[in-house]
Design a protein around this motif. Structure first.
Motif, PDB file in Angstrom:
ATOM      1  N   GLN A 150      36.937  38.185  46.632  1.00 51.63           N
ATOM      2  CA  GLN A 150      37.547  38.112  48.015  1.00 51.63           C
ATOM      3  C   GLN A 150      37.480  36.867  48.657  1.00 51.63           C
ATOM      4  O   GLN A 150      38.141  36.396  49.455  1.00 51.63           O
ATOM      5  CB  GLN A 150      36.659  39.254  48.621  1.00 51.63           C
ATOM      6  CG  GLN A 150      36.961  39.527  50.260  1.00 51.63           C
ATOM      7  CD  GLN A 150      36.230  40.688  50.777  1.00 51.63           C
ATOM      8  OE1 GLN A 150      35.318  41.303  49.919  1.00 51.63           O
ATOM      9  NE2 GLN A 150      36.429  41.193  52.194  1.00 51.63           N
ATOM     10  N   GLN A 195      47.268  41.898  41.328  1.00 49.22           N
ATOM     11  CA  GLN A 195      47.554  43.319  41.906  1.00 49.22           C
ATOM     12  C   GLN A 195      47.796  42.948  43.534  1.00 49.22           C
ATOM     13  O   GLN A 195      48.773  43.521  44.121  1.00 49.22           O
ATOM     14  CB  GLN A 195      46.726  44.425  41.850  1.00 49.22           C
ATOM     15  CG  GLN A 195      46.898  45.590  42.012  1.00 49.22           C
ATOM     16  CD  GLN A 195      47.920  46.410  41.306  1.00 49.22           C
ATOM     17  OE1 GLN A 195      48.213  45.955  40.212  1.00 49.22           O
ATOM     18  NE2 GLN A 195      49.052  47.307  41.970  1.00 49.22           N
ATOM     19  N   GLN A 196      47.053  41.800  44.097  1.00 45.21           N
ATOM     20  CA  GLN A 196      47.183  41.867  45.399  1.00 45.21           C
ATOM     21  C   GLN A 196      48.384  40.760  45.721  1.00 45.21           C
ATOM     22  O   GLN A 196      49.163  41.313  46.646  1.00 45.21           O
ATOM     23  CB  GLN A 196      45.878  41.302  46.158  1.00 45.21           C
ATOM     24  CG  GLN A 196      44.578  42.098  46.034  1.00 45.21           C
ATOM     25  CD  GLN A 196      43.382  41.238  46.208  1.00 45.21           C
ATOM     26  OE1 GLN A 196      43.410  40.312  46.639  1.00 45.21           O
ATOM     27  NE2 GLN A 196      42.196  42.030  46.459  1.00 45.21           N
ATOM     28  N   THR A 225      40.151  34.885  47.359  1.00 46.63           N
ATOM     29  CA  THR A 225      41.489  34.954  48.001  1.00 46.63           C
ATOM     30  C   THR A 225      41.629  34.651  49.421  1.00 46.63           C
ATOM     31  O   THR A 225      42.804  34.031  49.838  1.00 46.63           O
ATOM     32  CB  THR A 225      41.692  36.539  48.081  1.00 46.63           C
ATOM     33  OG1 THR A 225      41.631  36.783  46.381  1.00 46.63           O
ATOM     34  CG2 THR A 225      43.195  37.039  48.615  1.00 46.63           C
ATOM     35  N   GLN A 233      41.195  48.210  42.346  1.00 51.18           N
ATOM     36  CA  GLN A 233      41.631  47.743  43.505  1.00 51.18           C
ATOM     37  C   GLN A 233      40.560  46.792  44.419  1.00 51.18           C
ATOM     38  O   GLN A 233      40.890  45.889  45.255  1.00 51.18           O
ATOM     39  CB  GLN A 233      42.267  48.823  44.409  1.00 51.18           C
ATOM     40  CG  GLN A 233      43.248  49.698  43.683  1.00 51.18           C
ATOM     41  CD  GLN A 233      44.487  48.763  43.661  1.00 51.18           C
ATOM     42  OE1 GLN A 233      45.092  47.884  44.215  1.00 51.18           O
ATOM     43  NE2 GLN A 233      45.451  49.060  42.652  1.00 51.18           N
ATOM     44  N   VAL A 291      42.761  42.040  39.530  1.00 46.33           N
ATOM     45  CA  VAL A 291      42.613  42.368  40.888  1.00 46.33           C
ATOM     46  C   VAL A 291      43.463  41.431  41.675  1.00 46.33           C
ATOM     47  O   VAL A 291      44.240  41.877  42.906  1.00 46.33           O
ATOM     48  CB  VAL A 291      41.269  42.588  41.333  1.00 46.33           C
ATOM     49  CG1 VAL A 291      41.079  42.866  42.871  1.00 46.33           C
ATOM     50  CG2 VAL A 291      40.436  43.555  40.560  1.00 46.33           C
ATOM     51  N   PHE A 292      43.500  39.958  41.681  1.00 41.66           N
ATOM     52  CA  PHE A 292      44.113  38.986  42.505  1.00 41.66           C
ATOM     53  C   PHE A 292      45.505  39.344  42.272  1.00 41.66           C
ATOM     54  O   PHE A 292      46.437  39.344  43.122  1.00 41.66           O
ATOM     55  CB  PHE A 292      43.652  37.704  42.109  1.00 41.66           C
ATOM     56  CG  PHE A 292      44.248  36.617  43.115  1.00 41.66           C
ATOM     57  CD1 PHE A 292      43.712  36.437  44.159  1.00 41.66           C
ATOM     58  CD2 PHE A 292      45.195  35.995  42.423  1.00 41.66           C
ATOM     59  CE1 PHE A 292      44.497  35.476  45.093  1.00 41.66           C
ATOM     60  CE2 PHE A 292      45.895  34.913  43.252  1.00 41.66           C
ATOM     61  CZ  PHE A 292      45.402  34.856  44.481  1.00 41.66           C
TER      62      PHE A 292
END
Lengths: 222, 848
Positions: free
Chosen positions: B610, B798-799, B613, B603, B795-796
């Motif tokens: 970051q 998941q976001q 994103t 996560q 991760v991306f």
């Protein structure tokens, strides 16, 4: 039952995937056939793309459909392209030398300018900026300082390693520095290997997923 | 400087002349040892004491007798030995001059044959036994005739050399009785013996002693030279050659050796005696009548050998008192009787030496005459042997045979001693210096030319031909001692070599072309010059040689193929590869088949993700976004899932997507991605600019004027699409998203395009293999956000959209990474253990 394109491409993909994976046994003709086919397809595809998107789209069509000024400017690349064809013959390869010289010169100039302005100076500036404690940085100072020290040590030791190892002037005073440089270089290679291994593993997973999907499509969705 | 007389024609020549001006004969020998001594020079004193051991015992006896009684030396030593002590040009026979200095060397080892010779015949015995023999011989020796030249009558001047008279006085009765038979057939041609006696050098010392004891002071008549010269012609060739060519002494002791005692004779001399059996046996009835008991064995053997020629009827001997005769005479008689057919004795041996050695007035023993008389003699007046020849010897002659005349006896009386004749012979004989030269060759003259073939008397060849061929066997080669062979005269060898050389010459031009040995080659006429030698060594200094060596080394290394080390095959390599492949397949296939979600997606995003994103989130809707597809189809499995998440996010924002690629396959990858994201192709805010050629230059041009190329090209109509509306420069894009798996491509975009963005964000979606080299651009702030590999993509994703394509392969990816890490770890441990075991085994081997 109509045979869809996806089915054909799926079967071909399945077959060629097995052919490539047959290399696990040893180097065999099946693997070579698959490799040769892939190379041929890539070359053909590149040739079509270059012909379609470069020669026709950016040279011939403007020459035929462009204005006189546009045509005049396109004569230079056209002439240079014809001269460059002389490189295929040993008798007329001298005609292609000016063209090659121009390409190498222009490419070197662009590459050097880009490396100097886009890589070297910005990287030097960034490395120096790590020791600018007055700059506003969200990260903790210790983290920044540690990173800065590592970067500085890695840079100096790596340069020292190549300087004193290649030329064979490494003495006792530089021995430790060169060893540290070797450590940094080894770590770098390890990282590159890990990245390559990860990329390969991802490609393997993609192929295995394709096979699973293909089998699922063939045997379970029909 | 004294003139040099030619040894061939006796003509006088200047001392420096090398060739006789008259006959052209060479005056100076060519051999190196002889060059050091020139005719007329005083010879260098040479210590010939080493040769003392090589001399026969009779010469040693002479030496000893001379030392013990100097006064008796003339009597014990022949004149030719005693006289030339001082080397003068006119005193030949200096070859014994060194003997005086070598008297102390008598203890030195001598050859076996000489030692045996000395042992078998002690000096005392010889001297004692010679007296009766002398008496006998002197009574038996007929007077040797001399050549018919006018001879001065020196008989009165020789008081003690009336050998005949003295011998007569001492003749035993049995011999006297034999004398009474002088009318019986005597030895033939005794005058020839007298002539031959001139060569007294042939006279052995023991015979000389006999004669000298009778008349120690002999006065030689002046007629001796003539006599000697006549006798010289009867000498064998080898003797003549010695005397003529190389200063060999005139005195040739050939007959002396031939008559040496049997016990003293070495084998080779014994063979000589055998070979010369025929000439020895032909005359010499007197010798046959020598007393057996007084004669040495060798004389007895001579008698035996000469049995055939002596086959003269000897009626007188038959009448001789048997009791007075020695046994050997008694033994001879039957032999003579067995072969009465021979009419006259053959002239088989040169007796001149004996005759000449005999003092005037003394009659040479007939047996000696028989030994030595064989050479053809010039016609001499018939001598009257009746008075000199014992009567008992006459019995050996055939009645019809020719008797020795009285003139022979007369000539024998007038015969000069040999020593007196020698100076006169110097015209034809070598000087004392020359003889020294010979002696300097470590070769006694009497042995110089002593070869069995030489002893084969050549003079009576015509007469001996029949008898020698029938009576004497083939001349067997004699194994001469090595030291005797070494002392052979060099002239013989050189002459042979020259002859061979002359024979090999073939005329090549002129009227004589093709003929062999027509013109004699002048030895020494051509100047032999050693050819000039040219050095093939280059003159190079050390630096040049070092450079040459370096160049040769480089050339050698260039042409030499380096052997690559053979790759050691590991039997476990293939199974190990299969095991690894099987493990990876299992850990990837099983999750995919099962569709598992065993592993949680991380996560926490990194700074790069970051930033990526946040930057992507800041892109305004409907903003033009440049999307660069610069990855290969091979890595589409990695980049496509994570790029799909980012492109989907842009598509959600209705961003105007402009696709461009610097790789030919980039456009294909963009279409593939768009087909994956929008299978129905409902998204219209996208533009495909296609392939951007030129590499860095193309990127730089595109970055400077993105639409200019498209305007000039076939796709100029694209510029009129709403996607590119308002876009003239690269700064007109809201963001640039670089999808690449190559660090080089990403670097080029950063270097060439980032400055042209002018603050607009540059985002990168990278393959994991390109991250290490492109991350510094993010750290430096040139790239505003990164999304690297499946990890960041998961991760991306998941976001933005859970359970996306990345999540579907996340378990396989996670398990695969774990499996690879485990394999790497196990392999590392295995490698360490193997290395430790190898080192331990090596250490044990070293310790063992």
């Amino acid at each position: 039952m109509t045979i869809s394109t996806d089915l054909i491409t799926g079967i071909l993909g399945f077959v060629f995937t097995l052919l490539v994976l047959s290399y696990l046994v040893e180097d065999n003709p099946l693997f070579r056939v698959a490799v040769h086919i892939f190379v041929g397809l890539s070359a053909g595809y590149v040739a079509v793309v270059v012909w379609q998107q470069v020669i026709i789209s950016k040279l011939l069509v403007p020459m035929l459909m462009g204005d006189w000024l546009q045509r005049a400017f396109l004569l230079i690349p056209l002439l240079m392209s014809i001269l460059l064809l002389g490189k295929m013959s040993p008798r007329y390869q001298a005609f292609g030398r000016p063209v090659v010289a121009f390409l190498v010169g222009a490419g070197a100039a662009v590459a050097i300018g880009g490396a100097l302005l886009g890589t070297l100076l910005p990287q030097i500036q960034a490395s120096i900026a790590l020791f600018d404690f007055s700059a506003t940085n969200a990260r903790p100072l210790t983290e920044t300082l540690t990173e800065a020290i590592f970067i500085l040590l890695g840079t100096v030791s790596t340069l020292a390693y190549f300087q004193f190892t290649v030329r064979g002037k490494s003495g006792k005073r530089n021995a430790l520095l060169t060893i540290v440089g070797q450590v940094f270089i080894a770590i770098t290679f390890g990282v590159l290997f890990a990245g390559a291994l990860t990329a390969a593993l991802t490609a393997l997973i993609d192929r295995v997923a394709f096979l699973v999907q293909f089998f699922d499509t063939i045997f379970f969705s029909l | 400087m004294a003139d040099v007389k030619c040894s061939m024609c006796s003509a006088s020549n200047p001392a420096e002349a090398e060739v006789c001006q008259q006959c052209g004969a060479r005056l100076k020998p060519l051999t190196a040892p002889l060059d050091s001594i020139h005719p007329g020079e005083t010879p260098t004193k040479i210590s010939t004491s080493d040769l003392e051991n090589t001399l026969p015992s009779w010469l040693r006896d002479v030496r000893q007798a001379a030392e013990e009684s100097p006064a008796a030396l003339p009597a014990a030593t022949p004149e030719f030995l005693a006289a030339p002590v001082a080397p003068t040009p006119n005193t030949p026979l200096d070859f014994l001059s060194g003997l005086s200095a070598a008297k102390d060397d008598s203890d030195e080892p001598v050859p076996d044959w000489l030692a045996g010779l000395r042992d078998s015949l002690p000096t005392e015995e010889v001297s004692q036994s010679q007296n009766p023999v002398q008496d006998l011989l002197t009574s038996l020796t007929p007077p040797a005739p001399i050549e018919p030249q006018p001879v001065e009558p020196p008989a009165e001047e020789e008081p003690t050399w009336d050998f005949h008279d003295s011998a007569t006085a001492e003749t035993p009765d049995w011999l006297a009785a034999l004398k009474a038979q002088e009318n019986t057939p005597a030895a033939p041609k005794i005058e020839e013996k007298a002539e031959m006696s001139a060569t007294s050098g042939d006279f052995p010392d023991w015979l000389s002693q006999l004669s000298s004891q009778t008349s120690p002071a002999a006065t030689l008549p002046e007629s001796a030279p003539n006599t000697s010269s006549s006798a010289t012609g009867d000498l064998p060739d080898w003797i003549t050659s010695l005397r003529d060519d190389s200063a060999a002494p005139v005195a040739q002791p050939a007959s002396a050796e031939a008559t040496a005692p049997q016990g003293d004779l070495p084998d080779w001399m014994a063979s000589l005696r055998d070979d010369s059996a025929a000439p020895v046996a032909q005359p010499a009835p007197a010798k046959v009548t020598a007393p057996q008991g007084d004669l040495p064995d060798w004389m007895a053997s001579l008698r035996d050998d000469s049995a055939a020629p002596v086959e003269q009827p000897a009626p007188a001997e038959a009448t001789a008192p048997q009791g007075d005769l020695p046994d050997w005479l008694a033994n001879i008689s039957p032999n003579v009787e067995q072969s009465p057919s021979v009419e006259k004795p053959a002239k088989a041996f040169d007796t001149g030496a004996f005759a000449e050695s005999a003092l005037p007035g003394e009659a040479e023993p007939n047996w000696l005459s028989g030994i030595t008389s064989s050479a053809p003699q010039p016609a001499a007046p018939e001598a009257e042997p009746a008075s000199a020849l014992p009567g008992w010897l006459d019995a050996f002659f055939v009645p019809g045979a020719e008797k020795p005349s009285e003139a022979v006896n007369q000539a024998a009386v007038e015969m000069p001693p040999v020593a007196e004749t020698l100076p006169a012979e110097t015209s034809a004989a070598p000087t004392g210096a020359a003889s020294d030269a010979i002696f300097s060759m470590d070769m006694p003259d009497w042995l110089a030319g002593f070869t069995p073939s030489d002893l084969d008397m050549p003079a009576p060849k015509a007469e001996m031909a029949s008898t020698a061929s029938t009576e004497t066997p083939e001349i067997t080669p004699v194994n001469l001692p090595s030291w005797v062979q070494a002392m052979r005269p060099m002239e013989a060898v050189i002459a042979d070599a020259e002859d061979v050389e002359n024979e090999q010459m073939v005329e090549k031009s002129g009227p004589l072309a093709g003929l062999r040995a027509v013109l004699p080659m002048i030895v020494g006429g051509m100047t032999m010059r050693k050819p000039k030698t040219y050095s093939i060594k280059l003159n190079m200094d050390d630096a040049q040689q070092a450079q040459v060596a370096l160049l040769e080394k480089l050339l050698a290394t260039e042409t030499k193929a380096q052997d690559l080390p053979a790759r050691e095959k590991n039997r476990a390599e293939r199974p190990l590869r299969w095991v690894i492949a099987l493990i990876l397949l299992l850990v990837t296939v099983i999750p995919l088949l099962m569709g598992s979600r065993w592993l949680d997606v991380p996560q926490l995003a990194g700074a790069d993700l970051q930033a990526f994103t946040e930057t992507l989130g800041k892109i305004e809707p409907n903003a033009p976004v440049l999307v660069v597809f610069d990855y290969q189809p091979a890595l589409a499995g990695e980049l496509e899932p994570i790029a799909a998440s980012a492109v989907r996010e842009l598509m959600l924002k209705q961003a105007r997507l402009v696709f461009v690629s610097t790789t030919p396959t980039g456009a294909l990858m963009s279409e593939r991605l768009m087909a994956r994201l929008d299978p129905q192709q409902t998204y219209t805010s996208s533009a495909q600019l296609g392939y951007l050629p030129g590499g860095a230059a193309g990127i730089q041009v595109f970055a400077s004027a993105p639409t200019r190329i498209e305007r000039d090209g076939l796709n100029g109509a694209v510029l009129e699409s709403p996607t590119l509306a308002g876009v003239t420069t690269l700064n007109d894009f809201a963001a640039a998203l670089i999808l690449t798996d190559s660090p080089d491509e990403g670097r080029l975009w950063v270097e060439q395009a980032a400055p042209e963005l002018r603050g607009k964000p540059l985002l990168m979606v990278l393959s994991a293999q390109a991250e290490p080299l492109l991350r510094p651009y993010f750290d430096s702030g040139q790239v505003q956000g990164l999304m690297v590999g499946l990890n960041s993509g998961a991760v991306f994703e998941q976001q933005v959209s859970p359970d996306g394509p990345v999540r579907q392969v996340w378990d396989a990816f996670g398990l695969g990474l774990i499996a690879m890490e485990a394999l790497i770890f196990i392999g590392g441990i295995w490698g360490l253990v193997s290395a430790w075991l190898s080192a331990r085994a090596a250490q044990k081997q070293e310790e063992a």
